[in-house]
Design an enzyme around this catalytic site. Structure first.
Site, PDB file in Angstrom:
ATOM      1  N   PRO A 138      84.723  24.369  41.626  1.00 33.35           N
ATOM      2  CA  PRO A 138      85.718  25.399  41.329  1.00 33.35           C
ATOM      3  C   PRO A 138      85.067  26.721  40.913  1.00 33.35           C
ATOM      4  O   PRO A 138      84.250  26.750  40.016  1.00 33.35           O
ATOM      5  CB  PRO A 138      86.522  24.815  40.159  1.00 33.35           C
ATOM      6  CG  PRO A 138      86.150  23.379  40.086  1.00 33.35           C
ATOM      7  CD  PRO A 138      84.793  23.242  40.711  1.00 33.35           C
ATOM      8  N   GLU A 139      85.438  27.776  41.616  1.00 34.44           N
ATOM      9  CA  GLU A 139      84.984  29.117  41.264  1.00 34.44           C
ATOM     10  C   GLU A 139      86.190  29.874  40.705  1.00 34.44           C
ATOM     11  O   GLU A 139      87.213  29.260  40.388  1.00 34.44           O
ATOM     12  CB  GLU A 139      84.391  29.808  42.507  1.00 34.44           C
ATOM     13  CG  GLU A 139      83.234  29.008  43.121  1.00 34.44           C
ATOM     14  CD  GLU A 139      82.638  29.667  44.366  1.00 34.44           C
ATOM     15  OE1 GLU A 139      82.690  30.901  44.490  1.00 34.44           O
ATOM     16  OE2 GLU A 139      82.128  28.937  45.227  1.00 34.44           O
TER      17      GLU A 139
END
Ligand SMILES: [Zn+2]
Length: 274
Positions: free
Chosen positions: A2-3
């Site tokens: 997850p960014e």
């Protein structure tokens, strides 16, 4: 992993269920995700606390509690945070808490590579002070991006992913932004021209915004705050497309893959990225 867009999506999904709710029956199934706090103190600090706000900083979820402490969750590779109504158990659940509003908060982490902190106001100041500017804030101008890229000798892709220089950008969106900006990922960050920096700034902000609209990119494990896959993986122009035709140059120019820049998968087009 997850960014920024994925963690922002999670924060937006869980926020309406969490803000104003009180946590009770807090359970910790695995303690190895905790950083700087022991299980018993952690549980005591959460039990009976209300949630005042749910925000994001870089790739981390920030849950502000009624007593002024913050619960920080870094989902890293395989973590996800959801609010659920059902009662089913989950073998990968790490933390659970009942919400006074009726649902249940659950942090699950398959490989437990994530990290969980509980920070008081001063510790939070130090924590957030070590992270670079947020690319979706109004104050993030091309000049600030130029500042993030200046200093030291390192590849532009590495500079974009360095959380001390810039918050929230990881491997997927660095690859995508550099392709769209037509910049070779291995170029020295400080050698970009002002025109290139402006172009990179514009496409980076645009990609992050559009990835949030599509609820993030699911390559493997990422799930939204409602437990679903994201949709932006269908929009990726270069990430994961090694050997396929470049969408700018045409089918005869193939996307290349190298691990030489930072040990991570770097996808680029040798035809149009200079
Ligand atoms: Zn190309």
């Amino acid at each position: 992993m997850p960014e920024l867009p994925e963690v922002e999506t999670i924060a937006r999904d869980v926020r309406p269920h969490l803000v104003g709710a009180t946590l009770s029956r807090v359970r910790l199934f695995k303690s190895d995700v905790l950083r700087g706090i022991r299980p018993r103190a952690f549980l005591r600090s959460l039990e009976g606390r209300s949630v005042k706000a749910v925000t994001r900083r870089a790739k981390h979820l920030v849950i502000l509690l009624g007593d002024g402490n913050r619960l920080i969750i870094q989902p890293r590779m395989t973590g996800s945070l959801t609010v659920e109504r059902g009662l089913g158990s989950d073998p990968y659940a790490v933390i659970e808490a009942d919400l006074s509003t009726g649902g249940r908060l659950r942090y699950r982490d398959v490989r437990r590579l994530g990290a969980v902190h509980l920070l008081g106001p001063d510790a939070w100041k130090r924590y957030t002070g070590r992270i670079g500017p947020e690319p979706l804030e109004r104050s993030f101008t091309p000049a600030r991006l130029a500042g993030a890229l200046a200093g030291g000798v390192l590849a532009v892709k590495k500079a974009l992913m360095d959380q001390r220089r810039l918050a929230g950008v990881g491997n997927i969106y660095a690859n995508e932004a550099l392709w769209r900006a037509r910049v070779d990922p291995s170029r020295s960050a400080r050698m970009l021209t002002p025109v290139e920096v402006r172009r990179l700034h514009q496409v980076l902000v645009a990609i992050l915004r559009s990835a949030i609209r599509r609820r993030g990119t699911t390559v493997r494990d990422y799930r939204t705050g409602t437990g679903e896959a994201g949709e932006f993986q269908e929009r990726l122009d270069v990430y994961g497309r090694a050997g396929q035709g470049c969408r700018r140059c045409g089918p005869r120019r193939r996307i290349a893959l190298t691990h030489a820049i930072d040990g991570r998968a770097t996808y680029f087009c040798p035809g149009c990225q200079h």
